[in-house]
Design an enzyme around this catalytic site. Structure first.
Site, PDB file in Angstrom:
ATOM      1  N   LYS A   1      52.074 -48.979  27.946  1.00 42.83           N
ATOM      2  CA  LYS A   1      53.020 -48.570  26.900  1.00 42.83           C
ATOM      3  C   LYS A   1      54.457 -49.071  27.092  1.00 42.83           C
ATOM      4  CE  LYS A   1      50.276 -46.429  24.284  1.00 42.83           C
ATOM      5  NZ  LYS A   1      49.633 -47.616  23.749  1.00 42.83           N
TER       6      LYS A   1
ATOM      7  N   TYR B   1      45.996 -45.276  22.544  1.00 40.96           N
ATOM      8  CA  TYR B   1      45.973 -46.576  23.223  1.00 40.96           C
ATOM      9  C   TYR B   1      46.410 -47.706  22.280  1.00 40.96           C
ATOM     10  CZ  TYR B   1      44.485 -50.144  26.550  1.00 40.96           C
ATOM     11  OH  TYR B   1      44.472 -51.197  27.430  1.00 40.96           O
TER      12      TYR B   1
END
Ligand code: FAD
Length: 389
Positions: free
Chosen positions: A296, A384
């Protein structure tokens, strides 16, 4: 010198913001402490959300990524000696793009050069000033001389170790932080990846990850104690340890070769609040860090830039402060969700020294549950691939 937006840092956040501003006619200057070559030599992230790839396209720096990047529809989680696929596209209708941060940076730098954007590399002692007034400025040294840039706004895109966050008065900022008791030992090798998609492994010996940068360049990681020394990890030891943590068939399929890069990265969660101080805005790693488990970090840098660019654009076209006023709240709302997801992935997949048998049973139940519940797997998949902006 005078500009509209002075940007500190020529990483992905600074370059992307600079390009979007340049494309809409907002003048900006990027000040970078390192050389261009040094910035390009840093090997880091590699999994891009669709929101990030869309912004690279919007910036005009997405054509090589579209041609050479690897779109992935899913990834595998390995535990109990077996691999279980997370069908990202089937669960969310979205996919991710595997394309190295080095390439993203190179494409943005080249686009900036073509657009005539100003970047000053090897700027020493960069300092933001007067950001609590309407007339901020930045000073730096180069060529043995002191320079000053007057501006409307300062964007602190200078990463975790940068100067922007540290220039804020202590009482004005709150830090939330968690350091994990392990690191990731990572290597890059010019060998074909073990498979077409990433494999995240939970194993009694510790976490492992099989990733890649291209069809011929692999990126592998194993969890190690934080005090581990890189010189104690010759390539052979790394490959042996990696294979031990993978299901048998996967381990047998690993192609080994000499590493071209090897390093140990600490694993940390960190958020600074707020992200705005008068006319100084923090974006990317300058304001927050996530463990790399959820891929991320780079994507959050991009979403911060989305909010900041939109706010600056609104200011310059509509004379409205609304977006600037909302920047910190909007960016942090998304940052904290990514922090939660990265923390959850890290807790679910790693061995913790103090977890004991109970912690391992909980991890096992969590993984077992995931693959027995479409709802649970969808929650993983939608985080995700990246939550909406
Ligand atoms: C070892 C490592 C591995 C990582 N792996 C992953 C991964 O697998 N997946 C993932 O999603 N994320 C990963 N990350 C995180 C990801 O790389 C970052 O989130 C991303 O680089 C953030 O971009 P940024 O532009 O905010 O900051 P940076 O990329 O850190 O860029 C900041 C820039 O500012 C410059 N700078 C710093 N101080 C000053 C100063 N005083 N004056 C002028 N310039 C300054 C720096 O030289 C740098 O060029 C990793 C990070 C590290 C450190």
């Amino acid at each position: 010198m005078r500009t509209q937006v002075a940007i500190i840092g020529s990483g992905p956040a600074g370059l992307l913001l600079g390009q979007l501003l340049t494309n809409t006619g907002v003048d900006n200057v990027i000040l970078e402490r390192a050389t261009r070559e040094h910035v390009l030599s840093r090997i880091r992230a590699g999994v891009l959300e669709e929101g990030t790839t869309a912004m690279l396209q919007e910036a005009g720096a997405g054509s090589r990524m579209r041609a050479e990047g690897l779109p992935h529809d899913g990834f595998d989680l390995a535990f109990d000696g077996r691999r279980h696929r997370v069908d990202l596209h089937g669960l969310t209708g979205k996919r991710v793009m595997v394309y190295g941060q080095t390439e993203v940076t190179r494409d943005l730098m080249e686009k900036r050069a073509r657009s005539g954007g100003r970047s000053i590399y090897e700027a020493v002692n960069v300092r933001p000033h007067g950001f609590d007034t309407d007339r901020p400025h930045v000073t730096y040294q180069k060529g043995g001389r002191e320079h000053r840039i007057d501006c409307d706004f300062i964007a602190g895109c200078d990463g975790y170790h940068g100067v922007a966050r540290r220039s804020v008065p202590q009482g004005a900022i709150e830090i939330f932080e968690r350091a994990f008791p392990f690191g990731w030992l990572g290597i890059i090798a010019d060998v074909p990846p073990v498979g077409p998609e990433l494999v995240y492994a939970n194993h009694p010996r510790g976490f492992a990850l099989c990733s890649m940068r291209s069809h011929t360049r692999s990126r592998y990681y194993v969890q190690v104690p934080i005090e581990e020394k890189i010189e104690d990890w010759p390539d052979e030891r790394f490959w042996d340890e990696l294979r031990r943590r993978l299901p048998k068939a996967t381990a047998e399929a690993v192609t080994t070769g000499p590493s071209v890069e090897k390093s140990i990265a600490p694993i940390r969660s960190f958020v600074a609040e707020p992200l705005r101080f008068g006319r100084l805005f923090l974006a990317g790693d300058a304001g927050h860090i996530v463990p790399p488990t959820g891929a991320k970090g780079l994507n959050l840098a991009a979403s911060d830039v989305r909010y900041l660019f939109d706010a600056l654009h609104e200011f310059y076209t509509e004379k409205s402060q609304a977006g600037l006023d909302a920047y910190s709240r909007r960016a942090l709302a998304r940052v904290w969700k990514a922090e939660r997801f990265s923390w959850w992935m890290t807790n679910t997949l790693h061995r913790f020294p103090d977890h004991g048998g109970f912690g391992q049973k909980i991890q096992h139940a969590e993984l077992d549950y995931l693959f027995s519940s479409r709802a649970a797997l969808t929650a993983l998949a939608e985080n995700y691939v990246g939550l909406p902006y």
